[in-house]
Enzyme design. Structure first.
Site, mmCIF file in Angstrom:
data_model
loop_
_atom_site.group_PDB
_atom_site.id
_atom_site.type_symbol
_atom_site.label_atom_id
_atom_site.label_comp_id
_atom_site.label_asym_id
_atom_site.label_seq_id
_atom_site.Cartn_x
_atom_site.Cartn_y
_atom_site.Cartn_z
ATOM 1 N N ASN A 42 18.736 18.183 40.859
ATOM 2 C CA ASN A 42 18.724 17.268 39.730
ATOM 3 C C ASN A 42 19.770 17.715 38.709
ATOM 4 O OD1 ASN A 42 16.800 19.453 39.266
ATOM 5 N ND2 ASN A 42 16.084 18.352 37.454
ATOM 6 N N ILE A 43 20.385 16.727 38.084
ATOM 7 C CA ILE A 43 21.449 16.969 37.109
ATOM 8 C C ILE A 43 21.126 16.145 35.870
ATOM 9 C CG2 ILE A 43 23.928 16.836 36.653
ATOM 10 C CD1 ILE A 43 24.255 16.831 39.789
ATOM 11 N N GLU A 44 20.701 16.820 34.819
ATOM 12 C CA GLU A 44 20.322 16.120 33.597
ATOM 13 C C GLU A 44 21.538 15.834 32.725
ATOM 14 O OE1 GLU A 44 15.761 17.764 33.150
ATOM 15 O OE2 GLU A 44 17.248 18.500 31.727
ATOM 16 N N CYS A 53 18.509 12.416 39.974
ATOM 17 C CA CYS A 53 17.514 13.201 40.701
ATOM 18 C C CYS A 53 18.132 13.923 41.893
ATOM 19 C CB CYS A 53 16.395 12.296 41.190
ATOM 20 S SG CYS A 53 15.485 11.468 39.873
ATOM 21 N N GLU A 55 17.052 14.040 44.985
ATOM 22 C CA GLU A 55 17.041 13.238 46.206
ATOM 23 C C GLU A 55 18.264 12.332 46.276
ATOM 24 O OE1 GLU A 55 12.678 13.548 44.757
ATOM 25 O OE2 GLU A 55 14.680 13.542 43.898
ATOM 26 N N CYS A 84 10.584 9.858 42.572
ATOM 27 C CA CYS A 84 10.450 8.733 41.644
ATOM 28 C C CYS A 84 10.757 7.415 42.373
ATOM 29 C CB CYS A 84 11.383 8.915 40.449
ATOM 30 S SG CYS A 84 13.136 8.598 40.802
ATOM 31 N N CYS A 87 14.440 6.938 43.551
ATOM 32 C CA CYS A 87 14.764 7.723 44.752
ATOM 33 C C CYS A 87 14.131 7.109 45.991
ATOM 34 C CB CYS A 87 14.315 9.167 44.580
ATOM 35 S SG CYS A 87 15.338 10.073 43.384
#
Length: 130
Positions: A42-44, A53, A55, A84, A87
């Protein structure tokens, strides 16, 4: 490839997660039909809606390399949580019957399911008019 082996790749990918806001690190490992494994984390983003996300990062990684057929995905997430909705929809695009192995942050398998079980009555390519 067994769930535990794919989960180990997901745990490794989790170590690369960029989650300075939530501190919720997630890793995913996607098994291609040809046996290749593609990972993602995941990369915020400070603009939360632009976060990606693990996935979807794994899927985009594979597709960017020309691979579009998948048989399984393993996800390493605290507590063994589920993907989620976004995804689920992206995974459905490539294989509605794909196995989904959910593991915790240590790679311990918590549950096994499939994309079609997670996203019943999904909208997919077959729903588009030609």
């Amino acid at each position: 490839m067994e769930a535990e082996e794919l989960l180990s790749h997901a745990v490794e990918a989790r170590n690369s997660a960029y989650a300075p806001y939530s501190k919720f690190l997630v890793g995913a490992a996607l098994l291609a039909k040809n046996g290749e494994v593609f990972t993602g984390c995941n990369i915020e983003n400070a603009s939360y809606g632009l976060t990606n996300c693990a996935e979807r990062t794994a899927v985009f990684n594979a597709v960017s390399k020309g691979v579009k057929e998948f048989t399984a995905i393993a996800i390493a997430v605290p507590g063994g949580g589920s993907p989620c909705g976004a995804c689920r929809q992206v995974l459905n695009e490539f294989n509605p019957t794909m196995k989904v192995w959910l593991g915790d942050e240590n790679g311990q398998l918590k549950s096994e399911t499939s994309v079609d079980a997670l996203l019943p009555d999904a909208f997919g390519p077959e729903n588009l008019a030609e």
